[in-house]
Design an enzyme around this catalytic site. Structure first.
Site, short mmCIF file in Angstrom:
data_model
loop_
_atom_site.label_atom_id
_atom_site.label_comp_id
_atom_site.label_asym_id
_atom_site.label_seq_id
_atom_site.Cartn_x
_atom_site.Cartn_y
_atom_site.Cartn_z
N HIS A 112 -3.61 13.99 0.92
CA HIS A 112 -3.79 13.12 2.08
C HIS A 112 -2.57 13.23 3.01
O HIS A 112 -2.71 13.40 4.22
CB HIS A 112 -3.98 11.66 1.62
N ARG B 261 1.80 17.00 12.95
CA ARG B 261 2.93 17.95 12.94
C ARG B 261 2.48 19.24 12.28
O ARG B 261 2.82 19.52 11.13
CB ARG B 261 4.11 17.37 12.12
N GLU C 211 -9.31 4.04 -1.72
CA GLU C 211 -8.12 3.85 -2.54
C GLU C 211 -8.48 3.19 -3.87
O GLU C 211 -9.55 2.60 -4.02
CB GLU C 211 -7.09 2.97 -1.82
N THR D 33 -8.63 -5.83 4.43
CA THR D 33 -8.59 -4.89 3.31
C THR D 33 -9.63 -5.39 2.32
O THR D 33 -9.63 -6.57 1.97
CB THR D 33 -7.20 -4.90 2.63
N LYS E 78 -3.70 -2.19 10.36
CA LYS E 78 -4.25 -2.31 9.00
C LYS E 78 -4.35 -3.76 8.51
O LYS E 78 -5.10 -4.04 7.57
CB LYS E 78 -3.39 -1.51 8.01
N GLU F 185 -10.20 3.83 4.31
CA GLU F 185 -9.40 4.64 3.40
C GLU F 185 -9.85 4.34 1.98
O GLU F 185 -9.80 3.19 1.54
CB GLU F 185 -7.90 4.35 3.55
N ARG G 54 -7.11 3.76 13.77
CA ARG G 54 -6.20 4.91 13.97
C ARG G 54 -5.55 4.92 15.34
O ARG G 54 -4.43 5.42 15.49
CB ARG G 54 -6.97 6.21 13.75
N GLU H 61 -9.18 12.47 8.17
CA GLU H 61 -9.10 13.80 7.57
C GLU H 61 -10.41 14.56 7.68
O GLU H 61 -10.43 15.75 8.01
CB GLU H 61 -8.75 13.69 6.08
N ASP I 143 0.84 -1.19 0.00
CA ASP I 143 0.00 0.00 0.00
C ASP I 143 0.88 1.24 0.00
O ASP I 143 1.83 1.34 0.77
CB ASP I 143 -0.92 0.00 1.23
N ASP J 122 -8.79 0.37 2.56
CA ASP J 122 -7.73 0.01 3.50
C ASP J 122 -8.22 0.36 4.91
O ASP J 122 -7.89 1.42 5.45
CB ASP J 122 -6.46 0.78 3.13
N TYR K 87 3.04 2.87 15.07
CA TYR K 87 3.67 3.10 13.76
C TYR K 87 5.13 3.54 13.81
O TYR K 87 5.84 3.42 12.82
CB TYR K 87 2.85 4.08 12.93
N GLN L 152 -2.83 2.42 15.23
CA GLN L 152 -1.81 2.92 14.30
C GLN L 152 -0.93 3.99 14.93
O GLN L 152 0.30 3.95 14.81
CB GLN L 152 -2.51 3.48 13.05
N THR M 256 -4.62 6.51 0.30
CA THR M 256 -5.88 7.24 0.39
C THR M 256 -5.95 8.33 -0.66
O THR M 256 -5.03 9.13 -0.81
CB THR M 256 -6.01 7.89 1.78
N TYR N 111 1.12 5.77 -0.62
CA TYR N 111 0.73 7.00 0.09
C TYR N 111 0.81 8.12 -0.94
O TYR N 111 1.44 9.14 -0.71
CB TYR N 111 1.74 7.18 1.22
MN MN Z 1 -3.82 3.03 2.90
#
Ligand code: MN
Length: 441
Positions: free
Chosen positions: A148, A157, A215, A271, A267, A213, A251, A388, A141, A247, A258, A254, A374, A143
């Protein structure tokens, strides 16, 4: 688009009447491949979607209707998955497409023959189960949406949303092939480790921040030798076709797990893919230039740059996410739309993702699955996940009858839809990619 390809002619009509209905996902110009089964007693079969029906390729091959094709192609059409056809490659898939188009046309001798065998060749879509179309050796997968990546980065951040590598190197992680399921398969809420209070130790239990997500997935065609790379100019020939993909992402699990190696158990529990593989040939009229990088962004490094890919490496695919909660089902209310976007917004092309993936000698095999990441766009309505849309749960989405969602609740059904349309071409769609969330065990 090649004007010479008769299979794309908008004037074509099928003897399968519901394929000619305006707005059908599967008109005769689409002809996506899939794998279906009548029931669990019988082995899966390769099929081609046509309107609300499926052309049974096993029966059609046994009836001699694919006799003009080579023996390996006929074997592939009688197998249990699309791996054999994907291994042969796009030229052979194109040959099948040409024969299938003539068989399903209302105005050809082949079509009249096939129409006379209708009961032996056609099954109704609502009477069968759809399988994952290929045995997936590896699932990766990516990004690839800068929108996104920026939106998500800003939540974690605010001063530095986009990491410095983003515009140079396609970011991805290795997903879990064993838990890829077909549309309609319920998805169990995962349990896992999360840390809701940073002053306290982590806890283990059901995720309370389950997300989807939106995709697009690409299916790899052909076989690489170990160590072989895929030059960018050849990458499009190694992309068999596209499906939709959800996906599912926990969260809370994650955000705790992560660092520093990326997503893992947040994840790998599920899927969902849409089961019809819309071929690169069917998508030809809907190719667009690659994403126009804003002034000041770096050009792709030479191994990711190809003039043809820059000119037509994108896809104009409208994408939507719909939600139907248990309460909405109970009062027989329709699903509501959560987002609306387009696959043209992706920063990297699918060809760039494949070329980059193989650039270190990583072997790519037929049936491998690549998730785009995503799909989010510049507009607020084009945000492809709840993380989001709700700003990590801080701004829940309002639903009819006073319901709200920060993240998914048990009983929620997520439905992803995608289609292509433009003047001079026939609209084609992908079919649904859907799943209902079940309570954690
Ligand atoms: Mn994904």
């Amino acid at each position: 688009m090649t004007a010479l390809d008769e299979t794309l002619d908008p004037s074509l009509r099928s003897w399968v009447e519901d394929a000619n209905v305006l707005g059908s996902d599967f008109p005769i110009q689409n002809l996506p491949f899939g794998v279906f089964r009548h029931d669990f007693e019988e082995r899966p079969r390769v099929g081609i979607a046509i309107g609300g029906h499926v052309l049974d390729c096993l029966s059609a091959t046994r009836a001699g209707l694919f006799d003009s094709l080579s023996p390996p192609v006929r074997d592939a059409l009688q197998s249990w998955s699309l791996n054999a056809l994907m291994a042969l490659g796009r030229d052979d898939a194109r040959a099948v497409r040409r024969v299938a188009s003539r068989l399903l046309r209302a105005d050809t001798a082949d079509g009249r023959t096939a129409a006379g065998m209708r009961d032996a060749l056609l099954v109704r879509m609502d009477g069968i189960g759809m399988c994952v179309p290929a045995e997936i050796g590896d699932y990766t997968d990516f990004y690839a949406s800068v929108f996104h990546a920026t939106n998500v980065g800003a939540l974690f951040r605010p001063d530095n949303p986009l990491l410095p590598n983003y515009k140079w190197v396609p970011i991805g992680y290795h997903g879990r092939a064993s838990t890829v399921v077909s549309t309609g398969t319920p998805v169990r809420r995962p349990r896992g480790q999360r840390r809701p209070d940073e002053q306290k130790p982590p806890v283990f239990g059901p995720s309370v921040a389950l997300d989807y997500e939106l995709e697009v997935a690409a299916w790899v065609s052909g076989m690489s030798a170990p160590g072989e790379t895929i030059p960018i100019a050849q990458a499009n020939e190694r992309l068999f076709g596209l499906s939709l993909l959800n996906d599912w992402s926990a969260r809370d699990i994650q955000s705790w797990e992560y660092q520093p190696l990326g997503p893992f158990l947040s994840k790998s529990f599920a899927t969902t893919v849409s089961p019809w593989v819309v071929t690169a040939d069917a998508l030809a009229p809907f190719r667009t230039p690659a994403f126009a990088r804003p002034e000041g962004d770096p050009a792709p490094l030479p191994y990711l740059h190809d003039a043809a890919d820059q000119a037509s490496g994108g896809y104009d695919i409208t994408l939507e996410v719909w939600l139907r909660t248990a309460a909405m089902r109970a009062r027989e209310a329709p699903a509501v739309r959560l987002s609306h976007g387009n696959f043209q917004s992706m920063y990297w092309t699918m060809a760039q993702l494949l070329t980059h993936h193989a650039s270190n000698g990583c072997m790519m095999r037929a049936g491998d699955l690549l998730g785009s990441g995503t799909v989010s766009g510049a507009d607020a309505e084009a945000r492809g996940c709840l993380l989001e849309l709700t700003r990590r749960g801080a701004e829940p989405v309002a639903l009819p009858e006073g319901e709200t969602r920060a993240f998914l609740q048990d009983g929620d059904e997520v439905i992803i839809r995608g289609w292509c349309e433009r003047d001079g071409a026939t609209r084609i769609g992908f079919g649904d990619c859907r799943g209902v969330v079940l309570a954690a065990t």
